[in-house]
Design an enzyme around this catalytic site. Structure first.
Site, PDB file in Angstrom:
ATOM      1  N   ASP A 185       0.840  -1.188   0.000  1.00  0.00           N
ATOM      2  CA  ASP A 185       0.000   0.000   0.000  1.00  0.00           C
ATOM      3  C   ASP A 185       0.867   1.226   0.000  1.00  0.00           C
ATOM      4  O   ASP A 185       2.023   1.153   0.374  1.00  0.00           O
ATOM      5  CB  ASP A 185      -0.790   0.036   1.313  1.00  0.00           C
ATOM      6  CG  ASP A 185      -2.141  -0.599   1.156  1.00  0.00           C
ATOM      7  OD1 ASP A 185      -2.541  -0.772   0.003  1.00  0.00           O
ATOM      8  OD2 ASP A 185      -2.759  -0.902   2.182  1.00  0.00           O
ATOM      9  N   ASP A 209      -9.504  -5.572   1.545  1.00  0.00           N
ATOM     10  CA  ASP A 209      -8.210  -6.165   1.248  1.00  0.00           C
ATOM     11  C   ASP A 209      -8.139  -7.610   1.699  1.00  0.00           C
ATOM     12  O   ASP A 209      -7.241  -8.336   1.305  1.00  0.00           O
ATOM     13  CB  ASP A 209      -7.093  -5.386   1.978  1.00  0.00           C
ATOM     14  CG  ASP A 209      -6.893  -4.031   1.354  1.00  0.00           C
ATOM     15  OD1 ASP A 209      -7.194  -3.896   0.160  1.00  0.00           O
ATOM     16  OD2 ASP A 209      -6.427  -3.127   2.056  1.00  0.00           O
TER      17      ASP A 209
END
Lengths: 251, 948
Positions: free
Chosen positions: B324, B664
């Site tokens: 990320d 996620d």
């Protein structure tokens, strides 16, 4: 070309291991040889593991008894020192041991060839296992020998004494007779100089005859030798003693 | 009303209780956990464990056979079986305890702060636990709150929510009571559970609670994605296959040999079983478990909590990290990065503490710009708090902090410039302004300050401030403004323009009624002060960490929901895109050719946006990942993350994925190792992950990778060590069978070596420091670099094992010879030796032995400290002479050669400790030569065959 390479690699590996193991084997043989060089011909380097155990045997021994060299005498004597182990005296003489000394237990003609087993009066023949350079010492403290055996304690003899193992068998054992020089292991047979220097060595024997065992009952007996340098071990039931179980059936 | 609620009074308490009874509490049920006994059973059923179970069963059978035949020492087998089972159970308990502990750490996060909700019931406002909310409840939310359930908005004022954890959109979404779309995810009147309200206030009715919320449904979907087998589990299975194969091969060979020599069938069968069991590395299981948990502990100290022990190693074999951006690579806070005034771009300090401001602050323009930035700002320091906590929009917060540092005490500063009126930012006019009184009470003018999108601000300006002087804003200035704006924009920064004007004293005298809606005051012909650009700057440790990854052969792929330009700028900043790397578009502009004509392979870097990704087939994505080593995915949704992970895995990589949002969790589960963020992560993400970063820092991952690689190397050493020992344990038995020497090494003594003396050196290998080049090697190829490969087996078994066996034999024959049994006499002695009735066996000196009770079991295991490649000297031999290496270098061989005889002879056996020392030296020398060869001739035949 790939297969050639693979072949080449395989040959290399083979070669590698050949050389590798060759070297290893060489080193191994070398070290063993070196080891052998350090050993004495006459006496093992360590004797801590061969503590004097007593062994009982019954019949197999007899054929060995005919050969002897020197008369040892029927009376117990002290150690017969035949020089240092390492000195170059060469082959040492050995005391003979006459089979007749074992009396009725000798198993000779005219005597009972079944060693008394037929009559319910079994003989046991005991010896001390050979140990190079070992000199058994008679008990210094008479108190260690049981009362019944006290009579047989004498100079230059390692006494052996058998008795019941269990309390309740005490009255059922009867008389026990001992045959042999001094009814024990006389000291003139010691020390032993090893196979190389003492090829004709005979160790002294003691025959133990149980003349009046109670029939039809399992009896447990324990025989012990007594000496200042003879120990017993909890783990090893045959060090300095042995035990035996009799059940004599009346037929 | 559908929910029997009132828009003003809410539910009645009794009704709420009733509904709570019916629907259950408003919380996400954790995914159905595996029952504890299943978890425990799993600890007992791994590859090695199965091997040991089989061995134990064989032992029982052997015991049964021997017992029925009355063989001496048959109880050895029983003890062995019991020991094997004990080892499995004890290590099982240990592993279970480890996992239990880390689960607890994770659980401790959850209930840190019970979420509160402001609910209206019986017409009264109450603060209650969000858990107790029910459908129909009327709740109020305000900026900073987490939305406590799925809510239909019935009243909203400037309400904006951050849906990023749900949809991946990084822009705040405004919420209004109108229903704008049929799809609940698109419509503006529904706010979702677990999203955050950024600003404004809203009231709404609860329409879904707990697992029936949108997020609850997504979370339950994640549990459908299968978990992959960890690489270490695969390796251990592979290892067990090898061991079992070898054991059966050797066992069978010697079974045949024994039959051939003339042993009875049952006896040969027992030999067979004994060999098979001797092959089982009893100590290895304990070693692996201890190694892994030691590392897990070490990692926990470095802020990585490992949920699954085996994940430790997985991290080490990672070849791709999908990271990320926000929070992981960056600090997750907007910070002023650049300023443009006086026609110069100034760089501001963006480090974590923002201590030193490097640009020149003497200019008058700077003072005006700072004043505008400070005044035209709605962010405030939270009262009664440490001055660091700021409430407000991200860029305003950044500006507030920046001015606080540059000017000092902003709150007091604002007091001096009393605010008269304010027009908040909205999407149509794209600016924000406020009017202030001046600090000088004599000066009765009002000051209008304005900030907003630079082009909109410039439109309203007629002059520009240069070195404190107002200059007419002519074409030349406009052009330099454009250049600066473009420059800053291309850095991926968010640029704001600032301007101000002193309102005419006569036109707007004191007490003039400013109207924010009518805007009855001057808003054009202003004076342009400058530009300020902001960015979420990378964490200070990240560029180093990325660099480390690169040298370690690990690809770092950035996957973010942010704008491609920002993503690219950050990627370039932290080194994910290296200097000089170009994308296809860059090459096209440089060469002035259309994008289609560029050879895609020339471009090292590639930025793919979520939109492009949507149109790509999986083959195209694979191709893109293969041809561009430096990849950035921007504007991706969490679902696309899963696609990227799958694509990487198709290319044979071991993928680590970081994530925080609920969405996620499928990607986290799919990845070989999912890494959840401890601070920003949602519970669902933490549940799906294998590892949790407590500090959300990318650099911690790299530490983890290093530890993982270390553990793999060290396990390799441990295994080489354990396997090596197998041979000197086995060969005595083999010569016992073949040349009939008295048994040199009893079964119980083997167990003593395996479990008592050998565990320590095995485990101490886990403490080995990294060989210095560990992070300069490529990640291991899971298909080629096995934990146990042929060369390792050959090295342990046929090289070192052979030397050790010979050392053992030498020691054995030495001991025997010195006690009176010459080597040649030993050969063929077995039957006499074991004859219970033979009580006067003669040795080489004619001594008579009663041997059945004596075990001469002297055999030595000579050990060396093993490094795989580097020489001990290079490894810093003298540096590491601590307890650790001392134990390995000197103590162990002695302890080992001594221990076998613990049984009956505790004293007097020391004399044979020293016999194998020459072999120890031999092993040492051989190993050093081997390593020298490996280092000198990498890639050569020597390297291939002898490096494990």
């Amino acid at each position: 070309s790939e297969s050639i390479q693979a072949k080449c690699s395989r040959i290399k590996i083979l070669l590698f291991y050949l050389i590798f193991y060759g070297c290893l084997a060489g080193i191994f043989i070398g070290t063993i040889q070196a080891l052998l060089l350090t050993l004495s011909n006459y006496k093992p380097t360590y004797q801590d593991r061969v503590a004097p155990p007593e062994s009982h045997l019954i019949q197999d021994y007899i054929c060995l008894l005919h050969r002897y060299v020197e008369f040892g005498g029927e009376l117990p004597e002290s150690y017969r020192d035949r020089g240092q182990l390492e000195s170059d005296v060469g082959v040492r003489k050995a005391c003979r041991f006459k089979r007749t000394w074992l009396g009725p237990c000798a198993g000779l003609d005219g005597h009972d060839e079944s060693f008394g087993f037929k009559d319910g009066k079994p003989c046991l023949i005991a010896k001390l296992n050979r140990i190079v350079n070992f000199r058994p010492r008679p008990p210094t403290n008479n108190a260690s020998v049981p009362d019944a055996g006290q009579t047989r304690v004498q100079l230059n003899v390692i006494p052996i004494h058998c008795q019941n193992k269990r309390e309740e068998d005490a009255s059922k054992i009867g008389e026990i007779k001992y045959y042999g020089i001094g009814m024990g292991f006389p000291l003139q047979y010691y020390p032993y100089y090893g196979k190389l220097l003492h090829p004709q060595y005979l160790q002294p024997l003691v025959a133990i005859q149980f003349t009046n065992l109670t029939f039809n009952e399992e009896l447990r007996l324990e025989c012990k030798v007594y000496g200042a340098n003879i120990d017993y071990s909890e783990k090893d039931r045959y060090q300095g003693r042995f035990d035996v179980k009799f059940t004599i059936a009346s037929s | 009303m559908r929910y029997t609620t009132s828009v003003t009074k809410g539910l009645t308490s009794s009704k709420a209780e009733e509904v709570l009874e019916r629907d259950g509490p408003n919380e996400l049920l954790p995914p159905k956990g595996t029952p504890e006994y299943v978890k425990f059973a799993r600890q007992l059923a791994g590859g090695l464990q199965c091997l040991m179970w089989v061995a134990a069963v064989i032992c029982f059978i052997a015991f049964g056979i021997e017992f029925s035949r009355g063989t001496l020492g048959c109880f050895d087998d029983l003890y062995l079986a019991i020991t094997l089972i004990t080892v499995v159970v004890v290590t099982g308990c240990f592993g279970y305890y480890q996992e239990f502990k880390s689960t607890n750490i994770i659980a401790s996060f959850k209930n840190l702060v019970p979420q509160q909700a402001l609910v209206i019931r019986d017409g009264q406002k109450n603060q209650i636990n969000a858990m107790d909310l029910v459908v129909g409840d009327l709740v109020e939310i305000k900026g900073g709150d987490r939305v406590p359930a799925d809510i239909r908005i019935i009243f909203a004022q400037g309400c904006k929510v951050d849906n990023s954890s749900l949809t991946g959109e990084s822009e705040p979404q405004s919420k209004t009571p109108e229903c704008t779309h049929e799809n609940p995810l698109e419509t503006k009147n529904i706010a979702f559970f677990s999203t955050t309200c950024l600003e404004g206030v809203a009231t709404g009715t609860v329409i879904n609670t707990g697992d029936r919320t949108i997020i609850g449904r997504i979370a339950s979907l994640a549990s459908g994605v299968g978990n992959e087998k960890t690489p270490i589990a695969i390796e251990i299975e592979h290892f067990v296959d090898i061991i079992a194969g070898l054991a059966i091969f050797f066992g069978f060979t010697f079974f045949v040999v024994a039959m051939f020599i003339g042993y009875a069938f049952l006896e040969a069968m027992i030999f067979f079983m004994a060999i098979v069991v001797a092959y089982v590395p009893e100590g290895l299981l304990a070693t692996v478990t201890v190694c892994l948990s030691l590392t897990a502990k070490r990692l926990a100290r470095k802020n990585c909590v490992v949920k699954n022990l085996e994940a430790v190693e997985t991290l080490g074999s990672t070849s791709v990290i999908c990271s990320d951006k926000t929070g992981t690579l960056t600090q997750n806070r907007m910070t002023v990065a650049h300023l443009w005034f006086d026609n110069v771009i100034h760089a501001a300090d963006t480090t974590e503490d923002q201590s030193g401001q490097s640009f020149d602050q003497s200019s008058e323009t700077w003072r005006s710009l700072a004043r505008v930035a400070g005044l035209c700002n709605r962010a405030i320091f939270k009262p009664n708090q440490e001055s660091l906590i700021v409430v407000g929009d991200a860029s305003e917060t950044a500006l507030l902090k920046f001015t606080e540092l540059a000017i000092g005490n902003m709150m007091e500063y604002r007091e001096r410039f009393k605010k008269v009126v304010e027009v908040p930012f909205n999407s149509t006019n794209k600016f924000q302004l406020s009017v202030h009184e001046l600090e000088d009470p004599m000066d009765l003018r009002y000051l209008l300050v304005m900030k907003g999108a630079p082009e909109r601000i410039l439109e309203r300006c007629s002059t520009i401030l240069i070195k404190g002087q107002e200059m007419p804003l002519d074409e030349q200035w406009r052009e330099s403004f454009q250049t600066a704006y473009m420059d800053l924009g291309s850095l991926g920064e968010r640029v704001l323009g600032f301007c101000h004007i002193y309102l005419n004293e006569n036109e707007f005298p004191r007490g003039y009624k400013f109207d924010s809606d009518e805007m009855n005051f001057t808003t054009s012909g202003l004076c342009f002060a400058g530009l300020i650009s902001m960015i979420d700057p990378p964490r200070a440790t990240v560029p180093d960490a990325v660099m480390k990854c690169r040298t370690a052969g690990i690809r770092v792929v950035m996957v973010t929901g942010d704008h491609p330009i920002t993503a690219r700028a950050i990627a370039a900043n932290v080194g994910i895109i290296t200097e000089g790397s170009e994308t296809v578009e860059d090459i096209a502009t440089r060469k002035r050719i259309p994008v289609e004509q560029v050879n895609r392979r020339d471009a090292r870097a590639c930025v793919i946006s979520g939109g492009q990704l949507k149109d790509m087939s999986s083959e195209e994505l694979d191709e893109a990942l293969r041809s561009h080593p430096e990849m950035v995915f921007a504007r991706t949704s969490p679902q696309q993350k899963l696609i990227i992970v799958e694509s990487c895995q198709r290319l044979g990589s071991i993928v680590a994925v970081t994530g925080d949002g609920v969405n996620d969790s499928p990607a986290l589960k799919k990845a070989d190792i999912g890494i959840a963020m401890g601070i920003a992560g949602s519970d669902a993400a933490k549940n799906a992950a294998d590892m949790i970063l407590l500090d959300d820092n990318f650099a911690s991952i790299v530490t983890g990778v290093e530890q993982g690689r270390l553990i793999f190397d060290n396990l390799k050493k441990s295994i080489a060590y354990t396997l090596t020992k197998n041979i000197p344990e086995l060969t005595p038995y083999l010569i016992y069978i073949t040349v009939s020497v008295p048994l040199p090494l009893g079964c119980i003594t083997i167990l003593m070596i395996e479990l008592a003396t050998d565990i320590f050196p095995s485990v101490s290998l886990a403490y080995e420091k990294a060989e210095s080049d560990i992070m300069h090697l490529k990640p291991r190829n899971p298909r080629k670099d096995r934990l146990v490969n042929e060369s390792l087996a050959a090295y342990s078994y046929f090289q070192i094992g052979a030397i050790q066996s010979f050392a053992g034999f030498t020691d054995y024959f030495t001991a025997m010879a010195q006690e009176g049994w010459y080597p040649l006499l030993c050969v063929g002695l077995r039957s006499h030796w074991e004859d219970v009735h033979l009580q006067d066996l003669q040795d080489s000196y004619g001594q008579e032995w009663w041997v059945s009770v004596i075990e001469i079991c002297q055999i030595a295991d000579v050990l060396i400290r093993k490094t795989r490649r580097l020489s001990i000297f290079q490894q810093g031999f003298f540096r590491s002479v601590d307890v650790d290496s001392m134990e390995q270098m000197s103590l162990t061989p002695y302890i080992q050669s001594y221990t076998p005889c613990y049984v009956s002879f505790m004293k007097g056996w020391g004399q044979w400790w020293f016999v194998p020392i020459p072999y120890g030296i031999l092993i040492f020398v051989y190993d050093e030569i081997r390593k020298l060869g490996v280092r000198r001739h990498p890639g050569s035949w020597w390297d291939q065959e002898l490096y494990y």
